[in-house]
Every structure is written in C-alpha cells, then in structure tokens.
Scaffold this motif. Structure first.
Motif, mmCIF file in Angstrom:
data_model
loop_
_atom_site.group_PDB
_atom_site.id
_atom_site.type_symbol
_atom_site.label_atom_id
_atom_site.label_comp_id
_atom_site.label_asym_id
_atom_site.label_seq_id
_atom_site.Cartn_x
_atom_site.Cartn_y
_atom_site.Cartn_z
ATOM 1 N N UNK A 1 31.783 36.098 37.815
ATOM 2 C CA UNK A 1 33.124 36.656 37.660
ATOM 3 C C UNK A 1 34.177 35.544 37.699
ATOM 4 N N UNK A 2 33.980 34.618 38.612
ATOM 5 C CA UNK A 2 34.910 33.484 38.702
ATOM 6 C C UNK A 2 34.845 32.636 37.439
ATOM 7 N N UNK A 3 33.634 32.384 36.979
ATOM 8 C CA UNK A 3 33.484 31.590 35.751
ATOM 9 C C UNK A 3 34.213 32.256 34.590
ATOM 10 N N UNK A 4 34.114 33.563 34.491
ATOM 11 C CA UNK A 4 34.805 34.279 33.426
ATOM 12 C C UNK A 4 36.312 34.082 33.510
ATOM 13 N N UNK A 5 36.856 34.260 34.700
ATOM 14 C CA UNK A 5 38.314 34.097 34.859
ATOM 15 C C UNK A 5 38.766 32.683 34.508
ATOM 16 N N UNK A 6 38.046 31.694 35.014
ATOM 17 C CA UNK A 6 38.470 30.306 34.800
ATOM 18 C C UNK A 6 38.283 29.875 33.349
ATOM 19 N N UNK A 7 37.209 30.337 32.721
ATOM 20 C CA UNK A 7 37.032 30.021 31.305
ATOM 21 C C UNK A 7 38.134 30.668 30.474
ATOM 22 N N UNK A 8 38.515 31.876 30.870
ATOM 23 C CA UNK A 8 39.603 32.547 30.158
ATOM 24 C C UNK A 8 40.894 31.745 30.274
ATOM 25 N N UNK A 9 41.119 31.159 31.450
ATOM 26 C CA UNK A 9 42.304 30.303 31.619
ATOM 27 C C UNK A 9 42.271 29.130 30.646
ATOM 28 N N UNK A 10 41.088 28.538 30.495
ATOM 29 C CA UNK A 10 40.969 27.378 29.616
ATOM 30 C C UNK A 10 41.171 27.753 28.156
ATOM 31 N N UNK A 11 40.590 28.885 27.773
ATOM 32 C CA UNK A 11 40.691 29.303 26.371
ATOM 33 C C UNK A 11 42.115 29.724 26.040
ATOM 34 N N UNK A 12 42.754 30.367 27.004
ATOM 35 C CA UNK A 12 44.145 30.755 26.807
ATOM 36 C C UNK A 12 44.268 32.002 25.949
ATOM 37 N N UNK A 13 45.511 32.441 25.729
ATOM 38 C CA UNK A 13 45.738 33.662 24.938
ATOM 39 C C UNK A 13 45.367 33.421 23.481
ATOM 40 N N UNK A 14 45.093 34.491 22.774
ATOM 41 C CA UNK A 14 44.796 34.402 21.341
ATOM 42 C C UNK A 14 45.968 33.758 20.615
ATOM 43 N N UNK A 15 45.638 32.944 19.616
ATOM 44 C CA UNK A 15 46.708 32.199 18.942
ATOM 45 C C UNK A 15 46.975 32.738 17.547
ATOM 46 N N UNK A 16 46.666 34.008 17.354
ATOM 47 C CA UNK A 16 46.874 34.567 16.026
ATOM 48 C C UNK A 16 48.351 34.583 15.664
ATOM 49 N N UNK A 17 49.216 34.518 16.693
ATOM 50 C CA UNK A 17 50.655 34.544 16.439
ATOM 51 C C UNK A 17 51.137 33.254 15.765
ATOM 52 N N UNK A 18 50.719 32.111 16.351
ATOM 53 C CA UNK A 18 51.265 30.872 15.809
ATOM 54 C C UNK A 18 50.377 30.231 14.738
ATOM 55 N N UNK A 19 49.294 30.876 14.387
ATOM 56 C CA UNK A 19 48.482 30.326 13.290
ATOM 57 C C UNK A 19 47.622 31.418 12.673
ATOM 58 N N UNK A 20 47.930 31.748 11.476
ATOM 59 C CA UNK A 20 47.131 32.746 10.776
ATOM 60 C C UNK A 20 45.992 32.081 10.006
ATOM 61 N N UNK A 21 46.052 30.772 9.893
ATOM 62 C CA UNK A 21 45.011 30.070 9.141
ATOM 63 C C UNK A 21 43.733 29.998 9.965
ATOM 64 N N UNK A 22 42.631 30.350 9.330
ATOM 65 C CA UNK A 22 41.342 30.344 10.030
ATOM 66 C C UNK A 22 40.694 28.963 9.935
ATOM 67 N N UNK A 23 41.466 27.992 9.425
ATOM 68 C CA UNK A 23 40.965 26.630 9.240
ATOM 69 C C UNK A 23 39.882 26.584 8.176
#
Lengths: 214, 214
Positions: free
Chosen positions: B192-214
């Motif tokens: 559970x802790x690993x999930x929370x901390x990994x989520x912190x690292x990944x951060x919120x979805x960035x679909x707002x500031x980049x629509x390009x899928x690269x």
DNA sequence: GTCTATAGGATGATAGAC
DNA sequence: GTCTATCATCCTATAGAC
C-alpha cells in the motif's frame, strides 16, 4: 566501506574479524552460501566444508539442524546490512544523498561478486517463508530493523514522523527490489535509477525550515 | 481481476483454461510450486503429482529435465503478470491510479493465498541466477518485458520518453521489493505504501498539458 | 569439541514395456 | 504418450569413538 573491525576473541559475544572460532566460521559460511543459493540449495555438508569444520561440529553448535542454522544466518545478514546502513546514512548530512550512497554500495557489492551476493536474507527467506516460520520471522525482523534505521535517519534530518515512517518502508522496499532486479539482470542500472528516484521522494534536507528533531 | 479466458484446445498454441493438456498442466504445476518453494525446494516428483501426470510424461515433454522445466515455468510467470499488468494499466486512465491498482491486486493475491504466492519468477530465479544461466536469462527477460509495459503506458499518458523509461524501471523494482516485503512480513502495508509513493513519483495525468502521445 | 561412519530417506534422471 | 521400476547419488540427521 563494508569493513568493520573489532577486538578479536571477545569471549561469549560475537566475533567479527580475526581468529574466528568454529561457530563463527559456520555462521559466516551458512550466511554467504544461503545468500547465494537459498535455503534448499545449500547443503549442511557444503557449509561445513566451506567453514573448515566437520559435520559433527555443525550439529554440536546447532542441534536444531539446518533450520536453526538458517535463522542464525539470517540474523547475521540482518546485522551486517544494519551496520552498513547506519554507517552510510550517518556519513552524509543530506538524507537523499545518503540513500544514493547506499544504492552505490549495493551496486558495488553485486558487481564485485560477479552478481552473486545480493540481499543476505532474501534468498534464504524466499521459498521457506510458507513452510518454516522461524526463518520467516527472522527475515521479517530484519526488514523491520532496516526500516527503523532509515526512519530514524529521516526524522533526524527534520522530516515529520509519519512521513518518515512511510518513506522508510518505501526506501527499504525499493532497495530490495532494485538489488533483486540488478542481480537477476546482471546490470547495476536498476540500483542507480532507484537511488535517483528515492532521492526525488526524500527531497532536499529540511534543516532550513525545521531545526526541531521532533 | 486476475482471470483470463480464451478458446480451449487451440492446437499448438498455449492453452489457458479448460481441458488443459498434460504439458500445460505440468507447466502450471511447476510454475506454482517453484513460485512458492523455489527451484531447489521443488521436486520433479512433486510437480508430476500436482499436475496429475507421471514422471515419464514430465521427461517426455521436458527432456532437458528440471532446468528446462524451470525456464518454462518462469516464462509462464512472465506472461501471467504481463497480462495482469496490461489489463490493470489499461483499465484506469490516470497512470498513477493504475499503478496503485496493481499494488492492490498484488496485495489481494498475497492475502488470498495466505502469503504464499508472491512474484512468479523471483523465487525460481533467486538462488539459481549464479549457477543456471538459462533461468537467469528467462527472469531477466521477464523483468525487461514488465518494464516495457509500464513504460509504454506512461508514454501513452504524455510522459516524455526518457522519464517514462526510468520511472518504469523504478515502478517494477518497487513493486518487486514491496511484494517481497509484504510476503515475508505477512502484511500488505508495504504494498500500500509503495502504491502511494509511486503515485507521488508518477504525478497527475498530463493529458492537459500535452495531447501528443509522442 | 572434533571426527568418522552410517542410517534412512529423497532426489534427478533413465530404461523399457505397453 | 503413458506408466512403472530402478539406478546412482545426494541429503539431513544421528551415534559413538576419541
């Protein structure tokens, strides 16, 4: 790094360096061999040979047989890594950099052993944790102690207690997994990446905004 | 979760559900038993019994003996977790939440098996990685594939390529270590802790500031 | 405490009938 | 493809001389 010395021959207590007694040599051999080959992959005969002892001596010091020997080996691995952790964490004022130093030390240990010496308790505990509760408990204790060492270090640099506790668990888990991945893939990159990302999570030292050690 | 079905009896390819052939039953039994007991802790006789096959059948399908069987078991574990990873990562638009979902699934699997079923390749690979290169390579491949699946998912949500690659390694390492810690300590908290901390690292979805899928 | 010998069982692997 | 029988080896653990 990774070397510790102490007065030899301290009677009754654990020896660490010169003139190791028979019991000490047996524990060392068991710890090293089980670290590399696991519990079932390591024979008592092999341990006795590597330790320069006879089979009779092994059962003299460990009447509980292989299980008791494995528990002693896990405890030894626990103490070894605890000492390394404390040493490296205390040597660097920035906790994030200190964790990076630990990953570098683990990578060095793996590379120097040709990727044979990983975590000193994982291989012994895995595969026996369902069957042999004594070994599982010893491994669980080791993990808890390592987490506590990291937690204490994080709190000492000004991190709030609850945050430090959670991050300490994360640090140990990630170190464990990265060492495993590095060993299996024979590549130190997982450990280097783990160091960088853990440093991101820990963040800069907070001695500026909080002098209180809690 | 964790269930997949497909047309039974597809000849030549891998079966997945009903009417499993002898070879399939052997691989399944080997994978499960080695996951729990490791390579050296699992006997071929035990595998054949669990699979409902005879010793002769095992050596008929796996003339390379225990080593060949272990490689097949690791490949099976690779594919199993790859499928779970893809399924869970695709089901959730936010990559951080998707990784949390994976940790919850791993925790559920551990708890449901009374902390017996951890990573399907770790126990088999550890302890043999120094001695049996075929198994080590199979495990290394598994780790690389899992990382690639995570990397692809992170890029798809707008994360730059180099950042996604590094974070993917971090995610797999941490999942691996947290599952190990949870199994050994018989406590889901590390996951559970690993999930929370990994989520912190990944951060919120960035679909707002980049629509390009690269 | 150290050593040798050995019991009693399990192991990986093979041979060959069907 | 399936099954049984078996070989040779290895294992943990014990016994008992020294």
């Amino acid at each position: 790094m990774r070397t510790r010395t102490s007065a030899p021959g301290a009677p009754g207590t654990e020896e660490t360096d010169a003139l190791p007694g028979t019991r000490e040599r047996i524990v060392r051999a068991a710890s090293l061999l089980m670290q590399r080959q696991g519990y079932d992959g390591t024979g008592i005969k092999q341990i006795s040979q590597e330790a320069g002892a006879t089979l009779g001596s092994v059962y003299h010091f460990f009447p509980g047989g292989k299980q008791e020997l494995a528990v002693a080996a896990v405890h030894r691995g626990d103490e070894e890594f605890s000492a390394i952790l404390r040493e490296l964490l205390d040597a660097e004022p920035d906790p994030a950099k200190a964790v990076v130093a630990v990953t570098l030390d683990l990578a060095e240990g793996l590379r120097a052993s040709d990727w044979r010496d990983g975590c000193p308790v994982t291989a012994t505990a895995l595969g026996t944790s369902g069957r042999l509760p004594d070994i599982q408990r010893a491994a669980s204790t080791a993990f808890a102690r390592w987490q506590e060492i990291v937690e204490t270090r994080l709190r000492a640099s000004g991190m709030p207690g609850d945050e430090a506790a959670e991050l300490a668990v994360m640090v140990i888990c990630t170190l464990e997994g990265a060492e495993l991945a590095a060993q299996v893939s024979r590549d130190e990159r997982p450990l280097l990446i783990a160091g960088r990302q853990l440093a991101r999570l820990i963040g800069p030292a907070r001695t500026d905004r909080s002098a209180r050690t809690d």
